[in-house]
Design a protein around this motif. Structure first.
Motif, short mmCIF file in Angstrom:
data_model
loop_
_atom_site.label_atom_id
_atom_site.label_comp_id
_atom_site.label_asym_id
_atom_site.label_seq_id
_atom_site.Cartn_x
_atom_site.Cartn_y
_atom_site.Cartn_z
N VAL A 71 6.25 -1.43 -9.90
CA VAL A 71 5.91 -0.07 -10.20
C VAL A 71 5.26 0.35 -11.84
O VAL A 71 5.09 0.93 -12.07
CB VAL A 71 7.31 1.18 -9.74
CG1 VAL A 71 7.73 2.20 -10.19
CG2 VAL A 71 7.77 1.09 -8.31
N ALA A 72 6.44 -0.70 -12.45
CA ALA A 72 5.98 0.47 -14.26
C ALA A 72 4.70 0.10 -14.46
O ALA A 72 4.37 0.18 -14.72
CB ALA A 72 6.74 -0.64 -15.06
N ALA A 73 3.92 -1.15 -13.74
CA ALA A 73 2.91 -1.76 -13.66
C ALA A 73 2.18 -1.28 -12.79
O ALA A 73 0.71 -0.34 -14.02
CB ALA A 73 2.89 -3.53 -13.56
N TYR A 74 2.07 -0.39 -12.22
CA TYR A 74 1.42 0.18 -11.79
C TYR A 74 1.43 1.69 -11.95
O TYR A 74 0.06 2.03 -12.29
CB TYR A 74 1.89 0.88 -9.76
CG TYR A 74 1.45 2.40 -9.39
CD1 TYR A 74 0.00 1.57 -8.63
CD2 TYR A 74 1.94 3.10 -9.21
CE1 TYR A 74 -0.87 2.92 -7.99
CE2 TYR A 74 1.62 4.25 -8.74
CZ TYR A 74 -0.35 4.16 -7.96
OH TYR A 74 -0.05 5.19 -8.18
N ASN A 75 2.35 2.08 -12.73
CA ASN A 75 2.04 3.61 -13.56
C ASN A 75 1.61 3.62 -14.56
O ASN A 75 0.55 4.21 -15.35
CB ASN A 75 3.75 3.85 -13.43
CG ASN A 75 4.20 4.53 -12.67
OD1 ASN A 75 3.68 5.10 -11.69
ND2 ASN A 75 5.93 4.56 -12.20
N SER A 76 1.83 2.18 -15.70
CA SER A 76 1.38 2.46 -17.03
C SER A 76 -0.37 2.12 -16.19
O SER A 76 -1.43 2.93 -17.51
CB SER A 76 1.57 1.27 -17.45
OG SER A 76 0.76 1.10 -18.72
N ALA A 77 -0.81 1.04 -15.00
CA ALA A 77 -2.45 0.92 -15.36
C ALA A 77 -2.60 2.26 -14.67
O ALA A 77 -4.22 2.11 -14.83
CB ALA A 77 -2.47 -0.42 -14.50
N LEU A 78 -2.35 3.27 -13.24
CA LEU A 78 -3.06 4.02 -12.84
C LEU A 78 -2.61 4.99 -12.49
O LEU A 78 -3.45 5.76 -12.17
CB LEU A 78 -2.75 2.96 -11.58
CG LEU A 78 -3.88 2.23 -10.90
CD1 LEU A 78 -3.74 1.25 -9.46
CD2 LEU A 78 -4.96 2.04 -11.00
N ALA A 79 -1.56 5.22 -12.74
CA ALA A 79 -0.98 6.68 -12.39
C ALA A 79 -0.99 7.37 -13.52
O ALA A 79 -1.74 7.38 -14.68
CB ALA A 79 1.05 6.55 -12.11
N LYS A 80 -0.89 8.72 -13.37
CA LYS A 80 -0.96 9.81 -14.08
C LYS A 80 -0.20 9.88 -15.04
O LYS A 80 1.51 9.32 -14.96
CB LYS A 80 -1.51 11.47 -13.19
CG LYS A 80 -2.33 11.33 -12.81
CD LYS A 80 -1.86 12.76 -11.69
CE LYS A 80 -3.64 13.33 -10.83
NZ LYS A 80 -2.86 14.62 -10.03
N PRO A 81 -0.21 9.92 -16.96
CA PRO A 81 -1.70 11.12 -16.80
C PRO A 81 -2.13 9.95 -17.80
O PRO A 81 -3.73 10.31 -17.60
CB PRO A 81 -0.69 11.80 -18.33
CG PRO A 81 -0.06 11.44 -18.47
CD PRO A 81 0.92 10.43 -17.33
N THR A 82 -2.07 8.94 -17.45
CA THR A 82 -3.45 7.98 -18.48
C THR A 82 -4.17 7.77 -17.23
O THR A 82 -5.22 7.52 -17.10
CB THR A 82 -2.96 6.73 -18.55
OG1 THR A 82 -1.98 6.22 -17.23
CG2 THR A 82 -1.83 6.70 -19.71
N GLY A 83 -3.86 7.72 -15.73
CA GLY A 83 -4.78 7.59 -14.88
C GLY A 83 -4.63 8.61 -13.82
O GLY A 83 -5.05 9.97 -14.40
N LEU A 84 -5.00 8.36 -13.14
CA LEU A 84 -5.68 9.51 -11.88
C LEU A 84 -4.87 8.99 -10.55
O LEU A 84 -4.94 10.55 -9.80
CB LEU A 84 -7.43 9.19 -11.08
CG LEU A 84 -8.07 9.17 -12.36
CD1 LEU A 84 -9.67 9.01 -11.73
CD2 LEU A 84 -8.42 10.19 -13.15
N LEU A 85 -3.99 8.31 -10.49
CA LEU A 85 -2.80 8.00 -9.11
C LEU A 85 -1.53 8.64 -9.60
O LEU A 85 -1.54 9.00 -10.18
CB LEU A 85 -3.28 6.55 -8.55
CG LEU A 85 -4.16 6.03 -8.26
CD1 LEU A 85 -4.41 4.73 -7.39
CD2 LEU A 85 -5.18 7.19 -8.14
#
Length: 318
Positions: free
Chosen positions: A208-222
């Motif tokens: 979960v931490a890796a997903y949020n860091s790489a892909l989730a808002k605000p840094t990502g779009l997901l």
């Protein structure tokens, strides 16, 4: 296969059904009326195969189908290619005890897995709740030997799902004999089960931490994954892909366990892919669809990402 199905018009008053997107509603109706759906409310099928029938992409159908699963309206064992509708018998009950006996033919069409056992258990409970005659018919069609077979399958399924985690734990011997040895063995099994749950929680937190860091808002779009809400659901999702994850970790890092680095590298690879990072473009009528944690931790998606990364690396070396 049952030729006709009943659809209660009150479905349009159901909160869960109305919370589905239009695509998810259509996918659910497709499952409900599919020619391959058995009288038990389960059938052998794959998401890519159903998507082809609908002339949708596997990703689009997978997203719509995933909505129905998340609401408890459908169930899926991806590895066994089995799909089930939990409330099917409620609206399509057997017309007579003889129909219950005919369920033997339907159950033979379903692949062996834990979900098949659940389907059969659910059918038995439903038949028993209708009347004594229906319950008796079920008992005659599926004798007590089924209980032993069911227990063996459950143990085999749990062993398969937990093997990757269990291999990361230290081995424990059992000394002594007789009753003392039995008690000691029981305590060690309970302790190991607790350790397995703790290890699964740790692996899930890292994913979960890796997903949020790489892909989730605000840094990502997901959409970001909450670290505590829905935690059990995320752990079960990670558990389903953990065997493949461990195989990849062994190949990539020479590790017998899944390091946090695995998830960081995996989701970083997803972030480089427009389809998986939310950039798109996504074709009509699925412009609003985006990948999420559940989609990206599916075994088939993980394998695609790994194969592509391996191919790219081989091309660079060449």
């Amino acid at each position: 296969m049952s030729r006709y199905r009943k659809i209660d018009p009150r479905i349009w008053n159901d909160a869960k059904f109305n919370s589905l997107t239009d695509d998810a509603k259509l996918a659910f109706f497709m499952l409900l009326t599919h020619p391959g759906m058995t009288a038990l409310g389960a059938m052998r099928a794959t998401v890519p195969g159903l998507a082809a029938e609908m002339k949708w992409t596997p990703e689009a159908f997978g997203e719509a189908f995933g909505e129905a699963c998340s609401k408890g309206m459908a169930e899926h064992d991806e590895s066994a290619c089995l799909i089930a509708l939990p409330n099917f018998l409620r609206y399509n009950p057997p017309e007579s005890p003889n129909v219950v006996k005919a369920w033997v033919g339907a159950i033979d069409l379903l692949p062996e897995c834990r979900l098949k056992t659940i389907v059969l258990q659910r059918a038995g409970a439903f038949a028993g709740g209708m009347s004594e005659a229906f319950g008796k018919a079920f008992a005659e069609a599926f004798p007590k030997a089924m209980a032993n077979q069911e227990q063996e399958k459950e143990q085999e399924q749990e062993k398969s799902l937990s093997s990757s985690l269990r291999s990361e734990l230290p081995a424990a011997g059992v000394a002594g004999s007789g009753a003392a040895q039995a008690v000691d063995l029981g305590q060690k099994r309970a302790e190991k089960a607790k350790q397995l749950e703790q290890r699964l929680a740790q692996v899930t937190d890292e994913a979960v931490a890796a997903y949020n860091s790489a892909l989730a808002k605000p840094t990502g779009l997901l959409v970001a994954v909450h670290p505590t809400i829905g935690r059990e659901k995320r752990q079960q999702q990670v558990k389903r892909c953990i065997t493949l994850a461990r195989q990849i970790a062994k190949d990539r890092y020479g590790s017998d366990h899944i390091p946090a680095e695995f998830w960081a590298d995996y989701f970083a690879e997803c972030a480089r892919d427009p389809f998986r990072n939310g950039t798109g473009p996504y074709k009509p009528p699925h412009e609003g669809w985006r990948p999420d944690f559940e989609f990206l931790t599916r075994s088939d998606e993980m394998l695609k990402v790994f194969d592509r990364a391996s191919s790219d690396e081989a091309a660079e070396v060449g």
